[in-house]
Design a protein around this motif. Structure first.
Motif, PDB file in Angstrom:
ATOM      1  N   GLY A 253      39.672  41.564  50.034  1.00 39.13           N
ATOM      2  CA  GLY A 253      40.816  40.901  49.427  1.00 39.13           C
ATOM      3  C   GLY A 253      40.347  39.850  48.447  1.00 39.13           C
ATOM      4  O   GLY A 253      39.319  39.217  48.649  1.00 39.13           O
ATOM      5  N   TYR A 254      41.089  39.699  47.347  1.00 39.41           N
ATOM      6  CA  TYR A 254      40.693  38.730  46.324  1.00 39.41           C
ATOM      7  C   TYR A 254      41.751  37.649  46.136  1.00 39.41           C
ATOM      8  O   TYR A 254      42.941  37.945  46.071  1.00 39.41           O
ATOM      9  CB  TYR A 254      40.509  39.407  44.972  1.00 39.41           C
ATOM     10  N   VAL A 255      41.303  36.416  46.054  1.00 33.36           N
ATOM     11  CA  VAL A 255      42.156  35.354  45.518  1.00 33.36           C
ATOM     12  C   VAL A 255      41.690  35.174  44.091  1.00 33.36           C
ATOM     13  O   VAL A 255      40.537  34.840  43.838  1.00 33.36           O
ATOM     14  CB  VAL A 255      41.997  34.036  46.308  1.00 33.36           C
ATOM     15  N   TYR A 256      42.590  35.445  43.150  1.00 30.47           N
ATOM     16  CA  TYR A 256      42.185  35.519  41.755  1.00 30.47           C
ATOM     17  C   TYR A 256      42.790  34.354  40.986  1.00 30.47           C
ATOM     18  O   TYR A 256      43.991  34.289  40.757  1.00 30.47           O
ATOM     19  CB  TYR A 256      42.659  36.856  41.179  1.00 30.47           C
ATOM     20  N   VAL A 257      41.930  33.387  40.613  1.00 28.93           N
ATOM     21  CA  VAL A 257      42.411  32.211  39.906  1.00 28.93           C
ATOM     22  C   VAL A 257      42.185  32.406  38.415  1.00 28.93           C
ATOM     23  O   VAL A 257      41.082  32.764  37.992  1.00 28.93           O
ATOM     24  CB  VAL A 257      41.664  30.943  40.366  1.00 28.93           C
ATOM     25  N   THR A 258      43.214  32.229  37.619  1.00 28.53           N
ATOM     26  CA  THR A 258      43.076  32.451  36.193  1.00 28.53           C
ATOM     27  C   THR A 258      44.117  31.652  35.428  1.00 28.53           C
ATOM     28  O   THR A 258      45.077  31.135  35.995  1.00 28.53           O
ATOM     29  CB  THR A 258      43.206  33.943  35.848  1.00 28.53           C
ATOM     30  N   HIS A 259      43.900  31.555  34.127  1.00 29.58           N
ATOM     31  CA  HIS A 259      44.913  30.982  33.242  1.00 29.58           C
ATOM     32  C   HIS A 259      45.606  32.073  32.445  1.00 29.58           C
ATOM     33  O   HIS A 259      46.575  31.827  31.761  1.00 29.58           O
ATOM     34  CB  HIS A 259      44.272  30.001  32.260  1.00 29.58           C
ATOM     35  N   ARG A 260      45.044  33.291  32.505  1.00 30.08           N
ATOM     36  CA  ARG A 260      45.555  34.344  31.635  1.00 30.08           C
ATOM     37  C   ARG A 260      46.597  35.184  32.358  1.00 30.08           C
ATOM     38  O   ARG A 260      46.276  35.946  33.266  1.00 30.08           O
ATOM     39  CB  ARG A 260      44.410  35.241  31.194  1.00 30.08           C
TER      40      ARG A 260
ATOM     41  N   GLY B 276      42.776  43.919  51.446  1.00 30.16           N
ATOM     42  CA  GLY B 276      42.718  44.742  50.243  1.00 30.16           C
ATOM     43  C   GLY B 276      43.687  44.328  49.154  1.00 30.16           C
ATOM     44  O   GLY B 276      44.054  45.135  48.306  1.00 30.16           O
ATOM     45  N   GLU B 277      44.082  43.096  49.190  1.00 30.03           N
ATOM     46  CA  GLU B 277      45.053  42.644  48.185  1.00 30.03           C
ATOM     47  C   GLU B 277      44.360  41.822  47.096  1.00 30.03           C
ATOM     48  O   GLU B 277      43.373  41.147  47.357  1.00 30.03           O
ATOM     49  CB  GLU B 277      46.107  41.765  48.868  1.00 30.03           C
ATOM     50  N   ILE B 278      44.903  41.892  45.887  1.00 35.49           N
ATOM     51  CA  ILE B 278      44.486  40.953  44.845  1.00 35.49           C
ATOM     52  C   ILE B 278      45.653  39.996  44.638  1.00 35.49           C
ATOM     53  O   ILE B 278      46.736  40.398  44.214  1.00 35.49           O
ATOM     54  CB  ILE B 278      44.139  41.666  43.534  1.00 35.49           C
ATOM     55  N   HIS B 279      45.418  38.744  44.995  1.00 35.91           N
ATOM     56  CA  HIS B 279      46.500  37.765  44.979  1.00 35.91           C
ATOM     57  C   HIS B 279      46.149  36.698  43.939  1.00 35.91           C
ATOM     58  O   HIS B 279      45.188  35.955  44.093  1.00 35.91           O
ATOM     59  CB  HIS B 279      46.638  37.144  46.374  1.00 35.91           C
ATOM     60  N   ALA B 280      46.930  36.652  42.865  1.00 36.50           N
ATOM     61  CA  ALA B 280      46.639  35.698  41.787  1.00 36.50           C
ATOM     62  C   ALA B 280      47.169  34.320  42.156  1.00 36.50           C
ATOM     63  O   ALA B 280      48.265  34.185  42.693  1.00 36.50           O
ATOM     64  CB  ALA B 280      47.279  36.171  40.486  1.00 36.50           C
ATOM     65  N   LEU B 281      46.358  33.321  41.877  1.00 32.76           N
ATOM     66  CA  LEU B 281      46.758  31.938  42.126  1.00 32.76           C
ATOM     67  C   LEU B 281      46.824  31.234  40.770  1.00 32.76           C
ATOM     68  O   LEU B 281      45.827  31.122  40.073  1.00 32.76           O
ATOM     69  CB  LEU B 281      45.732  31.253  43.040  1.00 32.76           C
ATOM     70  N   LEU B 282      48.015  30.789  40.422  1.00 31.38           N
ATOM     71  CA  LEU B 282      48.221  30.218  39.095  1.00 31.38           C
ATOM     72  C   LEU B 282      48.699  28.780  39.184  1.00 31.38           C
ATOM     73  O   LEU B 282      49.222  28.339  40.202  1.00 31.38           O
ATOM     74  CB  LEU B 282      49.280  31.022  38.318  1.00 31.38           C
ATOM     75  N   GLY B 283      48.551  28.093  38.084  1.00 32.39           N
ATOM     76  CA  GLY B 283      49.050  26.723  37.993  1.00 32.39           C
ATOM     77  C   GLY B 283      48.304  25.996  36.901  1.00 32.39           C
ATOM     78  O   GLY B 283      47.202  26.372  36.531  1.00 32.39           O
TER      79      GLY B 283
ATOM     80  N   SER C 224      36.495  47.908  38.528  1.00 34.65           N
ATOM     81  CA  SER C 224      35.525  47.674  39.599  1.00 34.65           C
ATOM     82  C   SER C 224      36.167  46.934  40.760  1.00 34.65           C
ATOM     83  O   SER C 224      35.934  47.248  41.926  1.00 34.65           O
ATOM     84  CB  SER C 224      34.341  46.874  39.085  1.00 34.65           C
ATOM     85  N   LEU C 225      36.977  45.923  40.424  1.00 32.76           N
ATOM     86  CA  LEU C 225      37.612  45.153  41.489  1.00 32.76           C
ATOM     87  C   LEU C 225      38.500  46.051  42.340  1.00 32.76           C
ATOM     88  O   LEU C 225      38.558  45.907  43.553  1.00 32.76           O
ATOM     89  CB  LEU C 225      38.438  44.001  40.896  1.00 32.76           C
ATOM     90  N   ARG C 226      39.164  47.013  41.693  1.00 32.40           N
ATOM     91  CA  ARG C 226      40.053  47.887  42.452  1.00 32.40           C
ATOM     92  C   ARG C 226      39.268  48.778  43.415  1.00 32.40           C
ATOM     93  O   ARG C 226      39.726  49.058  44.512  1.00 32.40           O
ATOM     94  CB  ARG C 226      40.892  48.731  41.491  1.00 32.40           C
ATOM     95  N   VAL C 227      38.092  49.196  42.993  1.00 30.15           N
ATOM     96  CA  VAL C 227      37.269  50.029  43.891  1.00 30.15           C
ATOM     97  C   VAL C 227      36.922  49.235  45.150  1.00 30.15           C
ATOM     98  O   VAL C 227      37.087  49.703  46.272  1.00 30.15           O
ATOM     99  CB  VAL C 227      35.974  50.498  43.178  1.00 30.15           C
ATOM    100  N   ALA C 228      36.456  47.993  44.946  1.00 23.30           N
ATOM    101  CA  ALA C 228      36.086  47.170  46.083  1.00 23.30           C
ATOM    102  C   ALA C 228      37.308  46.875  46.951  1.00 23.30           C
ATOM    103  O   ALA C 228      37.220  46.781  48.174  1.00 23.30           O
ATOM    104  CB  ALA C 228      35.459  45.871  45.595  1.00 23.30           C
ATOM    105  N   GLN C 229      38.452  46.759  46.280  1.00 23.26           N
ATOM    106  CA  GLN C 229      39.703  46.472  46.978  1.00 23.26           C
ATOM    107  C   GLN C 229      40.022  47.594  47.968  1.00 23.26           C
ATOM    108  O   GLN C 229      40.460  47.353  49.087  1.00 23.26           O
ATOM    109  CB  GLN C 229      40.792  46.382  45.908  1.00 23.26           C
ATOM    110  N   GLU C 230      39.762  48.836  47.546  1.00 24.63           N
ATOM    111  CA  GLU C 230      40.046  49.967  48.425  1.00 24.63           C
ATOM    112  C   GLU C 230      39.180  49.934  49.674  1.00 24.63           C
ATOM    113  O   GLU C 230      39.494  50.533  50.684  1.00 24.63           O
ATOM    114  CB  GLU C 230      39.817  51.282  47.664  1.00 24.63           C
TER     115      GLU C 230
END
Lengths: 512, 341
Positions: free
Chosen positions: A195-202, A31-38, A185-191
């Motif tokens: 779990g999300y690996v969230y790749v972004t530049h923002r 149930g975690e949203i984990h951002a992956l940056l670089g 929406s992502l938070r609902v699914a998270q509950e």
């Protein structure tokens, strides 16, 4: 929340002599949203490709829910373990309905051996509700907004039993209100334990959405931290390694009012605009045109850049009327255009060298020869590649497609700037570009101003406009709603002006 | 239809693609791909020379192949140009037939001077090319359909003109010698082909115009926005295709001393096979003049060798089709391996 659903230990990958990943650890909790940056080239894509089973790792272990993933696991094996990948292009079929798109994954409901659309839709509605998405199951996916499409793709992944979803830059072209809905929406699914690996530049998204953040640089894990315990500046520092100045620190020289007017736009009107638009840009000035996606900023850039023809109105450059709608004549008058989509900016399968010199520029300040002496062109291209820091170095004969997005954009910039344009038109020039390349691209803009270029920077990125522009026109619903001088330019201020104040919105609704 | 499908298709945002390439292995492999067709040509020559030492490796045989394939080679170069700008011109075979018929008709039936006849044929070729080009570039019709329709029209005109029979008769000696004479043992038609090929190669690779052509074919939208006059370049490509088809038709009359009602259609497929096959070599993934020339002669050498061993005439089609399939499949395989994943 503590048990890791995905655990990566000591992941390593080499390509020839190049180390793409070295000793990378990464955990995703239930149930975690984990951002992956670089930055581009930091190793994010390699990591994701290894997870997806597209390429094999050299070293390290991957455990999903405590179960070891084989080194030679195929994409199908990985999917069975409950991993799903949602990429920028989403992989949905625009011509089919939401229910049908979901059915492509889980199959149609049947009644006496025939497809029952009613049942299929009912089940689709159930699945969508499960992840907190309120879209009609009968709507065509092509008609949905971007955030709704992302959620349909997520729903599809969840419906297949995915407990770990990798979102790979799905928000790259998402305007702020849509992002907010996506986040909800992502938070609902998270509950529900996804779990999300969230790749972004923002970075803003990371702080709004993610629980933890991991930063990669040069194939190594630089840091992992709970978002609540870090700061924007610290994350930037991790990403860049202190190599570059933080964004927003650009010294802006005031230009407007001191230098002669170069571009005069009068009553420009086209299908994408609600009313005629007029403005002026001085030599050496960056005029920002900012607003939400669909507000008309892109349309103005397309008109000035030659990609679209106005219904009426004129633009004059140094007093001479611009032949709008005729790109080759615009180029001849010293106009360079960087389109909003890289698909319109370059020829991917042609060499980097050829992309620098795609067209023959014969303008007031440049005169390309008809005959291209190959070795001379190679020298010029190598020089341009160095000047605009295109990586990898010294590879100008490789196809452009071999470069990362940021580096492709540097080539497009190089082509636009090499001719010392009198007018430079930019449309969201750093969308989907990593932080480092972005700062470099902004630096190139500053340099061109010294030679008296006028720049029109149309962008939906408030931070970019705030840090780069000398003056900004804010657009909303196809009209210019405000003009902000340099001392009022903050990302917040621009965002507020773009969204409009509540009473402004109320009056707008009467018209639209 | 695009030759770029044989080129690496690394996704635009792949950050790994550049890491997969590089190194000595990459250089060696790319040289191998570049000259694979040449190597196959040499191997085929070597093979037939060993198997059939009395007939195949003779100077006369080389002369025959070089000369008889010259019209196909010119036609393959004609086919290549619209392909480069992202279109296809299937009317070239019919244009070739018209040029041939018209040339023989004017000289034999009308008694026109050969110079005037050739001039008229080239003018007609340019006209048909212009029609194709304008319909595709300006009216924005699909090039396959346009050139199919124009091709059928041209075929009809040819049959009307020639009565669908062979035209042969008195032709000036100098005219025929242009197609039959040798210089230092090299047949004149082959020299024309080499000159045309060299001119096209240099223009396409080393001029702004050539760059515009490839850019238009690679990404018309990006080319347009970068300042390329894509419509004009497209029309020019069709014009040149018409001109080359017309030249090829005249050359055919010079060689044969007659026109043949069936020659046009028969020339179409080998010409296209040459252009497609050529795109796998020299500049892999890109239609190019030298590759096209090598491909045409590779196929011709293979077919001639087999026929001299007693193979039936249908071997020609089997060899042509088979060679094309194998070459394109190998090129695709190579591209997949090159892009790494």
């Amino acid at each position: 929340m503590e048990d890791p659903v995905l655990e990566i230990r000591g992941l390593g990958k080499h390509f020839g002599g190049h180390t793409a990943l070295a000793d990378v650890d990464f955990t995703l909790r239930r149930g975690e949203i984990h951002a992956l940056l670089g930055e581009n080239g930091a190793g994010k894509s390699t990591l994701i490709k290894i997870l997806a089973g597209a390429i094999q790792r050299d070293t390290g272990d991957i455990l999903v829910a405590g179960e070891e993933v084989a080194r030679r696991a195929s994409p199908a094996d990985v999917a069975r373990l409950g991993l799903a990948f949602v990429h920028q292009d989403l992989g949905l079929v625009d011509q089919l309905s939401v229910a049908e798109n979901l059915a492509l994954e889980v199959g149609y409901e049947r009644h006496h051996g025939l497809i029952s659309f009613r049942e299929t839709e009912r089940r689709a509605a159930r699945l969508l509700a499960d992840v907190g998405t309120a879209v009609s199951t009968q709507a065509l996916v092509g008609d949905l907004s971007q955030d709704e499409k992302v959620m349909v793709a997520v729903t599809r992944a969840v419906s297949r039993g995915a407990r770990i979803i990798v979102l790979d830059e799905v928000s790259a072209s998402l305007p702020a209100p849509e992002f907010d809905r996506l986040a909800d929406s992502l938070r609902v699914a998270q509950e529900r334990g996804v779990g999300y690996v969230y790749v972004t530049h923002r970075l803003e998204e990371v702080f709004e959405l993610a629980d933890r953040v991991t930063v990669l640089r040069d194939g190594r894990r630089v840091a992992t931290a709970p978002v609540a315990e870090t700061s924007h500046d610290e994350v930037v520092e991790w990403i860049l390694g202190g190599a570059l100045a933080p964004p927003g620190a650009v010294d802006k020289t005031s230009a407007h009012g001191q230098r002669p007017v170069r571009l005069q736009v009068r009553d420009l009107l086209s299908a994408g605009l609600a009313g005629p638009i007029s403005f002026e840009v001085a030599a050496g000035e960056i005029l920002g045109i900012c607003g939400l996606i669909g507000s008309g900023t892109r349309e103005v850039a397309r008109l000035l850049g030659g990609a679209a023809k106005p219904d009426r109105g004129t633009a004059r450059l140094d007093g001479k009327p611009l032949p709008l709608g005729e790109p080759h004549r615009l180029v001849g008058m010293g106009v360079s255009y960087v389109p909003g989509s890289r698909l319109e900016g370059a020829v991917p399968e042609m060499a980097i060298r050829e992309n620098f010199f795609l067209s023959r520029r014969q303008g007031p300040d440049t005169d390309d020869p008809f005959v291209r002496v190959p070795w001379r062109e190679r020298v010029s291209a190598t020089r341009l590649a160095e000047k605009y820091d295109v990586r990898p170095r010294g590879a100008v004969e490789r196809p452009l497609a071999a470069l990362s997005g940021g580096n492709q954009q540097k080539v497009i910039f190089g082509r636009a700037l090499r001719a010392k344009p009198r007018l430079l038109v930019l449309d969201d020039p750093t969308a989907g570009v990593d932080v480092g390349s972005r700062l470099e691209l902004h630096g190139f803009l500053r340099e061109t101003l010294d030679s008296g270029t006028s720049i029109v920077l149309a962008s939906t990125d408030f931070a970019e406009v705030a840090s780069q522009a000398d003056r900004v026109l804010v657009m909303r619903h196809g009209r210019v709603e405000a003009e902000l001088p340099r001392d009022q330019l903050t990302p917040d201020g621009l965002a507020r002006a773009s969204y409009g104040t509540p009473d402004q919105n109320a009056s707008k609704e009467d018209q639209t | 239809m695009s030759p770029t499908s044989t080129e690496s298709q690394a996704p635009a945002n792949s950050e790994d693609a550049d890491q997969v390439r590089g190194g000595l292995g990459h250089v060696v492999r790319s040289v191998m791909y570049k000259y694979a067709l040449v190597a196959v040509l040499l191997a085929v020559i070597g093979l037939f020379s060993t198997v059939n030492p009395d007939v195949f490796p003779t100077f006369a045989n080389a002369q025959t192949i070089a000369s008889t394939q010259s019209t196909i080679a010119l036609l393959a170069l004609a086919a290549m140009l619209p392909l480069i700008v992202g279109h296809i011109d299937i009317s070239i075979g019919f244009q070739f037939g018209l040029a041939q018929g018209l040339c023989a008709y004017l000289i034999v039936n009308m008694g026109t001077s050969a110079i005037l006849a050739v001039g008229a044929v080239l003018a007609v070729g340019l006209l048909v090319g212009l029609l194709n080009g304008v319909l595709v570039a300006k009216v924005k019709l699909d090039s396959f359909i346009v050139t199919l329709a124009v091709g059928i029209l041209v075929l009809g005109a040819t049959q009307w003109l020639t009565g669908d029979v062979t035209i042969s008769g008195q032709m000036p000696a100098w005219f025929l010698s242009l197609g039959r004479a040798n210089v230092a043992g090299i047949p004149l038609p082959f020299i024309y082909v080499v000159l045309a090929c060299a001119a096209l190669w240099l223009t396409l690779e080393y001029t702004a115009w050539g760059r515009s052509c490839y850019a238009t074919g690679g990404n018309p939208r990006a080319a347009l926005l970068a300042g390329v006059r894509t419509e004009r370049v497209t029309i020019q490509a069709f014009l040149l295709a018409g001109l080359l088809s017309a030249i090829s038709g005249c050359l055919s009359v010079m060689i044969l001393g007659a026109s043949s009602p069936t020659i046009g259609l028969g020339a179409l497929l080998p010409a296209f096979a040459g252009a497609f096959l050529g795109a796998t070599s020299i500049r892999p993934g890109r239609y190019n003049a030298i590759g096209t020339l090598i491909a045409v002669y590779l196929v011709a050498v293979g077919i001639t060798g087999l026929q001299q061993l007693g193979a039936a005439s249908y071997v020609q089609q089997l060899f042509n089709g088979g060679a094309l399939l194998i070459a394109v499949a190998l090129a695709r395989f190579a591209a997949t391996r090159r892009s790494g994943t």
